[in-house]
Scaffold this motif. Sequence first.
Motif, PDB file in Angstrom:
ATOM      1  N   VAL A  52       0.835  -1.207   0.000  1.00 51.48           N
ATOM      2  CA  VAL A  52       0.000   0.000   0.000  1.00 51.48           C
ATOM      3  C   VAL A  52       0.869   1.256   0.000  1.00 51.48           C
ATOM      4  N   ALA A  99       1.147   4.117  -2.990  1.00 53.82           N
ATOM      5  CA  ALA A  99       0.870   5.523  -2.654  1.00 53.82           C
ATOM      6  C   ALA A  99       2.031   6.423  -3.076  1.00 53.82           C
ATOM      7  N   ALA A 152      -3.484   6.010  -6.978  1.00 53.82           N
ATOM      8  CA  ALA A 152      -4.072   6.322  -5.675  1.00 53.82           C
ATOM      9  C   ALA A 152      -5.288   5.436  -5.393  1.00 53.82           C
ATOM     10  N   GLY A 153      -6.115   5.195  -6.413  1.00 55.59           N
ATOM     11  CA  GLY A 153      -7.261   4.311  -6.236  1.00 55.59           C
ATOM     12  C   GLY A 153      -6.849   2.885  -5.933  1.00 55.59           C
ATOM     13  N   TRP A 193      -5.822   2.436  -2.261  1.00 52.81           N
ATOM     14  CA  TRP A 193      -7.004   2.285  -1.390  1.00 52.81           C
ATOM     15  C   TRP A 193      -7.577   0.883  -1.490  1.00 52.81           C
ATOM     16  N   ALA A 194      -7.671   0.326  -2.709  1.00 52.22           N
ATOM     17  CA  ALA A 194      -8.246  -1.005  -2.896  1.00 52.22           C
ATOM     18  C   ALA A 194      -7.396  -2.075  -2.217  1.00 52.22           C
ATOM     19  N   TRP A 227      -5.506  -1.692   0.413  1.00 53.55           N
ATOM     20  CA  TRP A 227      -5.678  -1.547   1.860  1.00 53.55           C
ATOM     21  C   TRP A 227      -6.994  -2.145   2.342  1.00 53.55           C
ATOM     22  N   ARG A 228      -8.043  -2.004   1.540  1.00 58.54           N
ATOM     23  CA  ARG A 228      -9.360  -2.445   1.970  1.00 58.54           C
ATOM     24  C   ARG A 228      -9.649  -3.912   1.659  1.00 58.54           C
TER      25      ARG A 228
END
Length: 456
Positions: free
Chosen positions: A68, A72, A164-165, A168-169, A171-172
């Motif tokens: 992640v 980033a 950036a998207g 996030w994906a 991480w989630r």
Amino acid sequence: MLLLAMVLALNGADIGTIGAAAVQLEAGLGIGQAQLGLLATASSGVGVLACVPLGVLADRTNRVRLLVITVAVWAAAMIAGGLAPDYRWLLASRLLLGAGVAAAGPVVVSLTGDFIPPAERATVLGWILTGEIIGAGIGLLVGDEVAAALSWRAAFFLLGGVSAGLAWALWRLLPEPARGGADWPSRQQGGSGQGQQGPGRQAADRAQAAVSTHGIEPVPDRVLREDPNRWSLARAVIYLLSIPTNRVLIVASATGYFFSAGLRTFVVVFAVRHFGISQMALAGPLLVIGVAALAGVALSGRLADRALARGHLGVRILVPAAGYVAAAIFFVPGVWLPSLVAALPLIALGAAALAAANPPLDAARLDIVPGQLWGRAESVRTVLRLVAEAAAPATFGWLADRFGGAAGQADGVGLRDTFLIMLVPLLANGLILVAARRTYPVDVATAAASQRPGTT
């Protein structure tokens, strides 16, 4: 599998975008082909310095969190590049990007080893590695359209937003698997589909089963007797380089990526000048080449796994060797012919053969290295790969300037001659790789013995 493929797609898209926006970058910043090549080289150069420490982290820390952070940083570097007022600023942003590039390889390979059973790794790695091809295609096609219609800055901003998207994906959605490698279910587990986890696994994969059938014994001096996570970095690297097959596979992989990086960086400039077509008209030919490369990378791993299931022990070595040789053979007339109609099928076949080498090659490296060392093993390989990718664009650009001169740059002769010369090491690469067929079975047996109960 999709998330890991998207991580690899970022690197391919980045290099592809540099190639797609080459004409606008040269005009907008007043640079030549050598400086253009240096932009692609810079990120790989920094990655070389950061790769081994990040490989150690991949073996010892939470890999998803590391990934992640990597993505980033990637996003921030691409956005900073899009804001660059001059060449120096853009070059500095490429240096930041290198820190992100360095972690991707070790983390993705380590996670794949722990998510995917050994006998399916070449197949699944084939699908994951399609990310590199798709990313390069997106970088070339989308970057080409955006750079031509808007500006090269818009192409950079677009890639930064996608990065950036993805951070996030990851991480989630991406879980951290248990370390030690996924495996086939043992007899005691009754085919439940969930193999043992950890270094002390009992079930053998197809490569190990084939080695056992042939009565191949491990090398006693290289069987692990202690936890390698207690080793210093220098000791781990020495052990990894003591594996004969690993040394050959590292060099083979780096040579293949050297040619790929040079090709991706200059393919748009070469096509426009050599075939005499507009940049906007390249979308169709690039799509054909991309689909061929996807077919090669997706099918080769599956075919190699099926052949291994039938007892062909050296298939994960022979398929990459054949791929490199075939790529060189197809690219020679494809690059030489002046007609795009005649050259396109040959270039597409060359791209398919070049891409087909990677999934079996990556699976073979997991076969011969104990699971406790996967992160550091991939970081060592990634160092040489990044050195090759760093050197390729600058080398291709420098040779093109030397061979072409002012007239040769205008009609693509310099780049044509450069591509032809660089096919010689690619051909030699395939021939040398065949030698690893003899050492591969012994190294598989040694890695298997290192992961049996009581060996660490």
